[in-house]
Design an enzyme around this catalytic site. Structure first.
Site, PDB file in Angstrom:
ATOM      1  N   ARG A 122     -17.243 -14.722 -19.830  1.00 14.71           N
ATOM      2  CA  ARG A 122     -17.773 -15.034 -18.433  1.00 14.71           C
ATOM      3  C   ARG A 122     -17.401 -16.419 -18.315  1.00 14.71           C
ATOM      4  NH1 ARG A 122     -22.302 -12.535 -20.906  1.00 14.71           N
ATOM      5  NH2 ARG A 122     -22.796 -10.640 -19.906  1.00 14.71           N
ATOM      6  N   LYS A 144      -7.459 -21.926  -7.580  1.00 18.99           N
ATOM      7  CA  LYS A 144      -7.489 -20.427  -7.283  1.00 18.99           C
ATOM      8  C   LYS A 144      -6.729 -19.784  -8.322  1.00 18.99           C
ATOM      9  CE  LYS A 144      -7.131 -20.922  -2.244  1.00 18.99           C
ATOM     10  NZ  LYS A 144      -6.252 -20.645  -1.046  1.00 18.99           N
ATOM     11  N   GLU A 186       7.233 -26.694  -0.953  1.00 10.89           N
ATOM     12  CA  GLU A 186       5.827 -26.887  -0.828  1.00 10.89           C
ATOM     13  C   GLU A 186       5.501 -28.549  -0.821  1.00 10.89           C
ATOM     14  OE1 GLU A 186       3.618 -24.490  -0.759  1.00 10.89           O
ATOM     15  OE2 GLU A 186       4.578 -22.631  -1.709  1.00 10.89           O
ATOM     16  N   LYS A 228      -3.072 -32.427  -2.049  1.00  3.23           N
ATOM     17  CA  LYS A 228      -3.741 -31.269  -2.410  1.00  3.23           C
ATOM     18  C   LYS A 228      -5.431 -31.502  -2.884  1.00  3.23           C
ATOM     19  CE  LYS A 228      -3.754 -26.834  -3.978  1.00  3.23           C
ATOM     20  NZ  LYS A 228      -3.130 -25.384  -4.259  1.00  3.23           N
ATOM     21  N   GLU A 238     -12.349 -22.912   0.470  1.00  4.57           N
ATOM     22  CA  GLU A 238     -11.541 -22.589   1.745  1.00  4.57           C
ATOM     23  C   GLU A 238     -12.582 -22.199   3.029  1.00  4.57           C
ATOM     24  OE1 GLU A 238      -7.761 -21.168   0.959  1.00  4.57           O
ATOM     25  OE2 GLU A 238      -7.532 -20.198   3.041  1.00  4.57           O
ATOM     26  N   ARG A 242      -9.287 -26.346   3.905  1.00  9.03           N
ATOM     27  CA  ARG A 242      -8.443 -25.992   2.744  1.00  9.03           C
ATOM     28  C   ARG A 242      -7.151 -25.007   3.337  1.00  9.03           C
ATOM     29  NH1 ARG A 242      -9.216 -24.380  -3.831  1.00  9.03           N
ATOM     30  NH2 ARG A 242      -6.934 -24.026  -3.951  1.00  9.03           N
ATOM     31  N   ASN A 246      -2.252 -23.579   3.637  1.00 11.42           N
ATOM     32  CA  ASN A 246      -1.442 -22.415   4.281  1.00 11.42           C
ATOM     33  C   ASN A 246      -0.473 -22.544   5.206  1.00 11.42           C
ATOM     34  OD1 ASN A 246      -3.285 -20.987   2.147  1.00 11.42           O
ATOM     35  ND2 ASN A 246      -4.534 -20.707   3.774  1.00 11.42           N
ATOM     36  N   HIS A 249       2.685 -20.382   5.627  1.00  4.78           N
ATOM     37  CA  HIS A 249       2.325 -18.947   4.701  1.00  4.78           C
ATOM     38  C   HIS A 249       1.932 -17.725   5.619  1.00  4.78           C
ATOM     39  CE1 HIS A 249       2.295 -22.061   1.461  1.00  4.78           C
ATOM     40  NE2 HIS A 249       2.090 -21.116   0.628  1.00  4.78           N
ATOM     41  N   HIS A 253       4.623 -15.311   4.426  1.00 10.70           N
ATOM     42  CA  HIS A 253       4.197 -14.087   3.824  1.00 10.70           C
ATOM     43  C   HIS A 253       4.708 -12.872   4.531  1.00 10.70           C
ATOM     44  CE1 HIS A 253       1.449 -11.150   1.970  1.00 10.70           C
ATOM     45  NE2 HIS A 253       1.263 -12.037   0.975  1.00 10.70           N
ATOM     46  N   HIS A 268       9.635 -17.593  -2.607  1.00 13.69           N
ATOM     47  CA  HIS A 268       8.419 -17.716  -2.002  1.00 13.69           C
ATOM     48  C   HIS A 268       8.496 -19.220  -1.343  1.00 13.69           C
ATOM     49  CE1 HIS A 268       3.937 -18.266  -1.081  1.00 13.69           C
ATOM     50  NE2 HIS A 268       4.136 -19.369  -1.582  1.00 13.69           N
TER      51      HIS A 268
HETATM   52  P1  NAD Z   1       6.902 -18.144 -11.591  1.00 12.08           P
HETATM   53  O1  NAD Z   1       5.829 -18.603 -12.450  1.00 12.08           O
HETATM   54  O2  NAD Z   1       7.389 -17.018 -11.545  1.00 12.08           O
HETATM   55  O3  NAD Z   1       8.325 -19.086 -12.207  1.00 12.08           O
HETATM   56  C1  NAD Z   1       9.478 -19.016 -11.515  1.00 12.08           C
HETATM   57  C2  NAD Z   1      10.825 -18.713 -12.447  1.00 12.08           C
HETATM   58  O4  NAD Z   1      10.944 -19.944 -13.261  1.00 12.08           O
HETATM   59  C3  NAD Z   1      10.138 -17.555 -13.695  1.00 12.08           C
HETATM   60  O5  NAD Z   1      11.081 -16.765 -13.795  1.00 12.08           O
HETATM   61  C4  NAD Z   1       9.875 -18.675 -14.872  1.00 12.08           C
HETATM   62  O6  NAD Z   1      10.178 -17.912 -16.046  1.00 12.08           O
HETATM   63  C5  NAD Z   1      10.934 -19.774 -14.563  1.00 12.08           C
HETATM   64  N1  NAD Z   1      10.639 -20.764 -15.125  1.00 12.08           N
HETATM   65  C6  NAD Z   1       9.307 -21.733 -15.026  1.00 12.08           C
HETATM   66  N2  NAD Z   1       9.412 -22.819 -15.620  1.00 12.08           N
HETATM   67  C7  NAD Z   1      10.554 -22.972 -15.942  1.00 12.08           C
HETATM   68  C8  NAD Z   1      11.140 -24.082 -16.729  1.00 12.08           C
HETATM   69  N3  NAD Z   1      10.742 -25.308 -17.040  1.00 12.08           N
HETATM   70  N4  NAD Z   1      12.562 -23.749 -17.175  1.00 12.08           N
HETATM   71  C9  NAD Z   1      13.137 -22.694 -16.822  1.00 12.08           C
HETATM   72  N5  NAD Z   1      12.503 -21.669 -16.099  1.00 12.08           N
HETATM   73  C10 NAD Z   1      11.496 -21.843 -15.981  1.00 12.08           C
HETATM   74  O7  NAD Z   1       6.925 -18.713 -10.205  1.00 12.08           O
HETATM   75  P2  NAD Z   1       6.341 -20.057  -9.286  1.00 12.08           P
HETATM   76  O8  NAD Z   1       7.135 -20.224  -8.305  1.00 12.08           O
HETATM   77  O9  NAD Z   1       6.082 -21.013 -10.250  1.00 12.08           O
HETATM   78  O10 NAD Z   1       4.845 -19.561  -8.856  1.00 12.08           O
HETATM   79  C11 NAD Z   1       4.802 -18.385  -7.849  1.00 12.08           C
HETATM   80  C12 NAD Z   1       3.251 -17.753  -8.132  1.00 12.08           C
HETATM   81  O11 NAD Z   1       2.404 -18.870  -7.779  1.00 12.08           O
HETATM   82  C13 NAD Z   1       3.123 -16.727  -7.168  1.00 12.08           C
HETATM   83  O12 NAD Z   1       2.642 -15.486  -7.758  1.00 12.08           O
HETATM   84  C14 NAD Z   1       1.873 -17.317  -6.347  1.00 12.08           C
HETATM   85  O13 NAD Z   1       0.999 -16.432  -5.863  1.00 12.08           O
HETATM   86  C15 NAD Z   1       1.279 -18.363  -6.903  1.00 12.08           C
HETATM   87  N6  NAD Z   1       0.688 -19.394  -6.342  1.00 12.08           N
HETATM   88  C16 NAD Z   1      -0.490 -19.704  -6.852  1.00 12.08           C
HETATM   89  C17 NAD Z   1      -1.327 -20.720  -5.948  1.00 12.08           C
HETATM   90  C18 NAD Z   1      -2.628 -20.987  -6.271  1.00 12.08           C
HETATM   91  O14 NAD Z   1      -3.082 -21.911  -5.605  1.00 12.08           O
HETATM   92  N7  NAD Z   1      -2.932 -20.513  -7.224  1.00 12.08           N
HETATM   93  C19 NAD Z   1      -0.571 -21.609  -5.065  1.00 12.08           C
HETATM   94  C20 NAD Z   1       0.872 -21.302  -4.802  1.00 12.08           C
HETATM   95  C21 NAD Z   1       1.341 -20.255  -5.384  1.00 12.08           C
HETATM   96  N1  GLY Z   2      -1.937 -22.926  -2.147  1.00 13.65           N
HETATM   97  C1  GLY Z   2      -3.221 -22.790  -1.228  1.00 13.65           C
HETATM   98  C2  GLY Z   2      -4.411 -23.232  -1.976  1.00 13.65           C
HETATM   99  O1  GLY Z   2      -4.371 -23.680  -2.998  1.00 13.65           O
HETATM  100  O2  GLY Z   2      -5.307 -23.356  -1.256  1.00 13.65           O
END
Ligand code: NAD
Ligand code: GLY
Length: 368
Positions: A122, A144, A186, A228, A238, A242, A246, A249, A253, A268
């Protein structure tokens, strides 16, 4: 140099985001005061191979037990199957509610490990060690967490704030150039939302950050996290402000979805950059901002080598893009919500956007 940003809001326990060079080596010392003894590091196979041992060594040197669970790299790991596997490994490691998870990786790992932490017993504590620029400036901050389902991205999740975020600028050195540039989108987004001076610096003297200059990256990460965290502090769930985060996005998206979320074709971050350019030009087409402001936004995005033009990517159907935009989970009751701008640094939320106007705009941008 190390900079600490405090994140606080009415509905959650405050925590720090620490930005610095070489923080991974300090992981154990910084986590030890938060953990009783056991930790599990959740990572992906790529990051684990490069940085996993350093994380384990640091935790163990601080007297903590540490195990590593690595999921395959990529969005596919934000799944029920990987969530179940991670939770099973937490159980096998004997973690209880007083123990702690470390998310070592990009946004995929942070979202998956964060959701596992929200659900396990939990809810247990977790620490974010973001290793992509996107994760340092965006996904590791704000609580998130989510996995995807075949029906869409991020549809199953929870708000669960980390206890601590350690953004080590040094780990970005191993990040592929295209991933760094995608995270830069971003960063630029944050300037476009509410800080014109920051945006102009990013587009000018600060642009070296997009290709790995450590000093520029430090400043870009710190200012992004400040922006942020201030927004999250005001509106964690949100309900209003917040949504500004986006920006880019809803257009982005829809484009990603039309391209089958194929990261080889468009990451992305690239989609967000293109989405920001479209949001600004749409705002200008409606007379909400000057065309010169839309051009200023586009120039800053393009200077980092990010895409800004729909017709440079491929043929898109305007109707299909609009349907994707209306199906976006940020749409309320099928009504479009868009993040638009009166100028650089002056974003605002428009609810119930006029679908016909968006359709005409997409056609003017080259969609058919
Ligand atoms: P990712 O986590 O897939 O990383 C991208 C690639 O880089 C992967 O292949 C990973 O193995 C590699 N990598 C990571 N760090 C590395 C390093 N230091 N050296 C070498 N390779 C490395 O992608 P991302 O762009 O970091 O994240 C995208 C995800 O984040 C999506 O799923 C998206 O929905 C999510 N996201 C969440 C929020 C939130 O608020 N929670 C906000 C924006 C995006
Ligand atoms: N990436 C958008 C948020 O965290 O609200």
């Amino acid at each position: 140099m190390t900079t600490t940003i405090a994140v606080s809001g009415a509905g959650f326990r405050p925590y720090d985001v620490v930005v610095g060079d070489g923080l991974l080596a300090e992981l154990g010392a910084r986590v030890a005061p938060l953990a009783r003894g056991r930790t599990v590091v959740v990572s992906d196979e790529t990051v684990a191979a490069i940085h996993g041992q350093a994380a384990l060594d640091s935790l163990r040197a601080a007297g903590l037990t540490a195990e590593l669970v690595a999921v395959p790299a990529g969005e596919g790991s934000k799944s029920f199957a990987e969530l179940e596997r991670v939770i099973d490994r937490l159980l096998a490691a004997g973690l209880d509610r007083t123990d702690l998870i470390v998310a070592l990786g990009g946004g995929v790992v942070g979202d998956l490990a964060g959701l596992a932490a929200a659900l396990f017993m939990r809810g247990i504590d977790f620490v974010q060690v973001p290793t992509t620029l996107l994760a340092q400036v965006d996904s590791s901050v704000g609580g998130k967490t989510a996995i995807d389902t075949p029906r869409g991205k991020n549809l199953v999740g929870a708000f669960h704030q980390p206890r601590l975020v350690l953004a080590d600028i040094a780990v970005l050195k191993t990040l592929p150039a295209r991933q760094l540039r995608s995270g830069w989108a971003e960063v630029l987004k944050h300037g476009l939302i509410c800080d014109a001076a920051f945006f102009d610096w990013l587009a000018g003297d600060g642009a070296a950050g997009a290709t790995g200059d450590a000093e520029a990256l430090h400043r870009a990460v710190v200012r992004s996290v400040e922006i942020k965290s201030a927004i999250v502090g005001e509106d964690e769930k949100e309900a209003g402000r917040r949504a500004l985060l986006n920006l880019g996005h809803t257009f982005g998206h829809a484009i990603e979805a039309e391209l089958g979320f194929d990261e080889e074709v468009m990451t992305h971050g690239e989609a967000v950059a293109l989405g920001c350019a479209l949001a600004f030009r749409y705002s200008a087409s409606r007379g909400l901002c000057d065309a010169a402001e839309a051009a200023r936004a586009e120039a800053g995005l393009a200077a980092a080598g990010l895409p800004t033009r729909l017709d440079h990517i491929g043929p898109f159907s305007a109707e299909r893009l609009l349907a994707r935009m209306a199906g976006d989970k940020k749409a309320e009751g099928g009504r479009l919500t868009l993040i638009l701008a009166h100028g650089v640094g002056e974003a605002f939320v428009e609810k119930g956007a006029d679908a016909d106007a968006v359709l005409a705009f997409l056609k003017s941008e080259g969609a058919v």
